[in-house]
Every structure is written in C-alpha cells, then in structure tokens.
Design an enzyme around this catalytic site. Structure first.
Site, PDB file in Angstrom:
ATOM      1  N   ASP A   1      10.124   3.015   2.088  1.00 13.13           N
ATOM      2  CA  ASP A   1       8.531   4.140   2.124  1.00 13.13           C
ATOM      3  C   ASP A   1       7.910   3.475   3.466  1.00 13.13           C
ATOM      4  O   ASP A   1       7.612   2.000   4.466  1.00 13.13           O
ATOM      5  CB  ASP A   1       7.001   3.106   1.261  1.00 13.13           C
ATOM      6  CG  ASP A   1       5.580   3.747   1.813  1.00 13.13           C
ATOM      7  OD1 ASP A   1       5.880   4.800   2.656  1.00 13.13           O
ATOM      8  OD2 ASP A   1       4.725   3.915   1.096  1.00 13.13           O
TER       9      ASP A   1
ATOM     10  N   LYS B   1       2.916  11.593   6.581  1.00 13.02           N
ATOM     11  CA  LYS B   1       1.805  11.258   7.872  1.00 13.02           C
ATOM     12  C   LYS B   1       2.253  12.001   9.416  1.00 13.02           C
ATOM     13  O   LYS B   1       2.123  12.873   9.215  1.00 13.02           O
ATOM     14  CB  LYS B   1       1.340   9.824   8.199  1.00 13.02           C
ATOM     15  CG  LYS B   1       0.355   9.186   7.088  1.00 13.02           C
ATOM     16  CD  LYS B   1      -0.053   8.012   7.415  1.00 13.02           C
ATOM     17  CE  LYS B   1      -0.613   7.083   6.479  1.00 13.02           C
ATOM     18  NZ  LYS B   1      -1.841   8.333   5.931  1.00 13.02           N
TER      19      LYS B   1
ATOM     20  N   PHE C   1       0.786  -1.393   0.215  1.00 17.50           N
ATOM     21  CA  PHE C   1      -0.227   0.105   0.025  1.00 17.50           C
ATOM     22  C   PHE C   1       0.729   1.366  -0.202  1.00 17.50           C
ATOM     23  O   PHE C   1       1.405   1.601   1.164  1.00 17.50           O
ATOM     24  CB  PHE C   1      -1.051   0.080   1.064  1.00 17.50           C
ATOM     25  CG  PHE C   1      -1.277   1.152   0.784  1.00 17.50           C
ATOM     26  CD1 PHE C   1      -3.119   1.231   0.528  1.00 17.50           C
ATOM     27  CD2 PHE C   1      -1.526   2.372   1.876  1.00 17.50           C
ATOM     28  CE1 PHE C   1      -3.364   2.326   0.071  1.00 17.50           C
ATOM     29  CE2 PHE C   1      -2.770   4.086   1.514  1.00 17.50           C
ATOM     30  CZ  PHE C   1      -3.628   3.611   1.533  1.00 17.50           C
TER      31      PHE C   1
END
Length: 406
Positions: free
Chosen positions: A232, A261, A147
């Site tokens: 990531d 984030k 993801f």
C-alpha cells in the site's frame, strides 16, 4: 439568503458547518480559501505554510501549473464516458503509469480505499484461480497499527478502536500480526494465504519505518510461501520518500502496488492497482468496476502526474530536502522533541507530552502560520509538498522550535 463565503469570517464559517456536516472530522480552526505552491490563504487573508500537503495528495503543491493546465484542457473536451465505452486518454495513462512503476497492468479507480478494496478482491480471485485455495477460504495477512482506509472491510482488520468500534460485523479472512516482525508474519502465513498486505511505511501510525531488510524479508517470505506481496503505497508512493515507490529503498518489487492521493495531483481523486499480468489478469468483465474509475479528466491529470515523476526531479528534491528535514529535527531532540522518524520529505515527530498533545502543538503551529496535523498522542506528521523550498522548510522547522521552546 446566506452571505457569500468570501464575505464571512473563519469563525462564522466554522459555526455554519456544525449543524449541516457530519462530525467525522475534527479540523484545525482555519478556513482555507486560496492556495498556490506550498502556501494556503484563509478567508481573512492570512497565509500559512502547508506542511501536510493533503496527507501526500498534494505532493506537487497546490495548483501546480502543469496539472491545472492539463485539467483545464481536458475540461474543454471530455470529462466522463464511464467504462461502457473507450476514451482517448485511458490507454496512454495506463501505459505510462505501468512503465513508471515497472508493472504490466493497471486497474484504475478513484480513492485510496477503493484501491485497497480492489487489491483485496484481486488477491482473493488470484488465490482461487491461480493458487488453488478452496472456495471462500482465502486469508490475507495484515499488520497491526495499519491504516488502509475506512470502509467496512478495511476497518474490520484495523487495530484502531476509534476506527472499528460500532461498525461491525466485519468481513472475515484477515490475520493481524505485529508490524516489522518477520517471525510473526511467517507464522501467520499458510496454504490459504492469498496475500500479505502492508504499508512500506506506516503513515497514520506516526510514520513508522521498518528495520532495514524487513521489506526484502516480506518479499522473500511471500515468494517462498506462494502468496502475493501487496504494498500500500497510497501515502508513501509517487516521490514522497525520495524514490518513486518506498519499496525501492530496499530494491523490492511487490506483486501488486496500491496507489492514490498524489496520483490525482490534488485536483481529482485518482487511484490505481498496478501489478503483474499474472495477478491483475484474473479479472474478467463484470467482476469489478467503477463508473468514474479511469475517467478522461482523471486520466489527463494522472498522465501529467506521471510525466512530472518521469523526470526524477521530485524524487531528487524529496531526497535532498529530506536531509534538511532530518538535520533540523535532530537539532530539536532534547529541546521539545523526544524522537522522530523521517524518510524523504515525510516525518513523524514525537513531542514531549509535557508540552502538550499533538493537537495542541498543531494549533500552536497554526497560530504561527504553519499547518501540520497530529496523529496519536503527542505525535505530529510533517509532509510538505515536494515543491517546498529549503528556505521554507527551514522556516517551518524554526517555527516548530519556537513553539516547543517558548
């Protein structure tokens, strides 16, 4: 004229969303109005312990005083220039973020998906300019069940049909291999490979943690093959797993790290691509950009986030409280929990399907005052703010036990 939000109940507000908001989310039926620390309060005044923390965007809790203060101070001075001009916050932010992550250069962006898209562009440009891959032939190897976001390029190499179906045609140039499989990875890498792009821990897939040695193996394989290792760390980074970056669990240094984030402190969207000068140095003016990337407000908040992490306090908290989390979950195995994976303050918990789906378990926990979110099947994710206390964490685990055994 509609009534002000504070005068309307949860169900009324939820119904009001239906005709006007695109249905790309299926939220739990709670309407949050206020929050502080690890707690949120709905429009009717009920409090909930937040055990999701905005998918790690709220690593420092809701409205951390230092972050809110930094934002307020910057709001009184300057919020946006665009990158058409310099501003007085960007260099300091970039210098400190590079130092924190042990890298040379920083490419500031806004969202996590933008960081991934930017990392892909940088890797391809490096492949053509430095490695010498023929034009338009560069490939990037990714892992199944990944993801990395939901833009069209990214969903094109997703293996989640919910994310992919109906959004093609997709961008070519990606090869998908099983996660945690070095042999398959080695077979997929060839002279056209610009990079291997993986999550050190696969969050959306259920907090899947690879075998010991996998990340070190990826690093060695990419070094030997002459391609980049792009990690990531948008969910796993910035303290979540007990280290600043999850790759540090194996003392691995990727060529490029993608951040997001938590970098915005739960206040503004902030992301970044950080890496070596050899790689990020391939970009030239006009080849990539963002109007809001690295804006003064983002840089001010991001600098304060880096300052919080520089002390090591939050990394230590995640490691120490991670032990509490693991021990609490281990005690529930066989009592509604069939398995779990945890690192630091992050866990994927597989619930006995006979007790309900992940969504159903999440709704039961919500009714008991604890907020989590399901992922696939009967798996729920736990990712409390790093500011959570041991007492609060044990309380949440007690509530999970109650929900599973009642």
């Amino acid at each position: 004229m509609t009534a002000p939000a504070r005068a309307r109940g949860s169900q009324e507000l939820i119904r009001a969303e239906e005709p006007v908001l695109a249905h790309n989310y299926h939220p739990l039926p709670v309407v949050v109005a206020r929050a502080e620390g690890a707690w949120v309060e709905d429009v009717e005044g009920r409090r909930y312990l937040d055990m999701l923390a905005g998918y790690s965007a709220l690593n420092f809790g809701h409205r951390h005083p230092a972050l809110v203060d930094a934002a307020h101070r910057q709001l009184d001075r300057l919020t946006l220039t665009s990158r058409a001009f310099h501003h007085d916050r960007l260099a300091g932010f970039a210098e400190r973020l590079a130092a924190l992550t042990g890298t040379d250069m920083v490419l500031p962006m806004n969202t996590g998906a933008e960081a991934v898209e930017s990392g892909i562009k940088v890797a391809r440009k490096w492949a053509y300019d430095v490695k010498g891959v023929p034009a338009d032939r560069a490939t990037i190897v990714v892992a199944a069940d990944n993801f990395h976001g939901r833009t069209t390029t990214i969903v094109g190499f997703s293996t989640d049909e919910t994310a992919r179906a109906g959004f093609g045609p997709f961008t070519p140039g990606f090869r998908v291999v099983p996660y945690n499989d070095l042999a398959a990875l080695e077979e997929a890498v060839d002279e056209t490979t610009a990079a291997v792009l993986i999550e050190p821990i696969q969050g959306e897939a259920g907090v899947l943690i690879p075998d010991d040695g996998y990340l070190a193996g990826v690093r060695e394989l990419t070094r030997r093959a002459g391609c980049l290792f792009v990690a990531d760390e948008i969910q796993s980074g910035l303290g979540r797993t007990g280290h600043t970056l999850a790759v540090e669990h194996e003392s691995v240094v990727p060529d490029v790290v993608l951040l997001g984030k938590a970098l915005g402190g739960g206040i503004v969207p902030v992301s970044a691509v950080v890496g070596s000068r050899e790689v990020l140095g391939v970009l030239r003016p006009g080849e990539h950009g963002s109007t809001f990337g690295g804006n003064p407000l983002a840089a001010a908040v991001g600098t304060e986030v880096v300052e919080l992490l520089e002390t090591g306090e939050f990394q230590r908290r995640a490691a120490e409280l991670g032990t509490v989390l693991r021990e609490g979950l281990a005690a529930l195995v066989g009592r509604g929990v069939v398995g779990f994976r945890a690192r630091g303050l992050w866990a994927g918990v597989d619930v006995d399907p006979a007790l309900g789906s992940g969504r159903e378990i999440s709704e039961r926990l919500m009714r008991e005052g604890v907020l989590v979110k399901d992922t696939h099947g009967s798996t729920i994710r736990l990712a409390p703010p790093l500011t959570v206390t041991g007492e609060e964490l044990r309380g949440a685990l007690g509530t999970l036990e109650k929900v599973l055994t009642s």
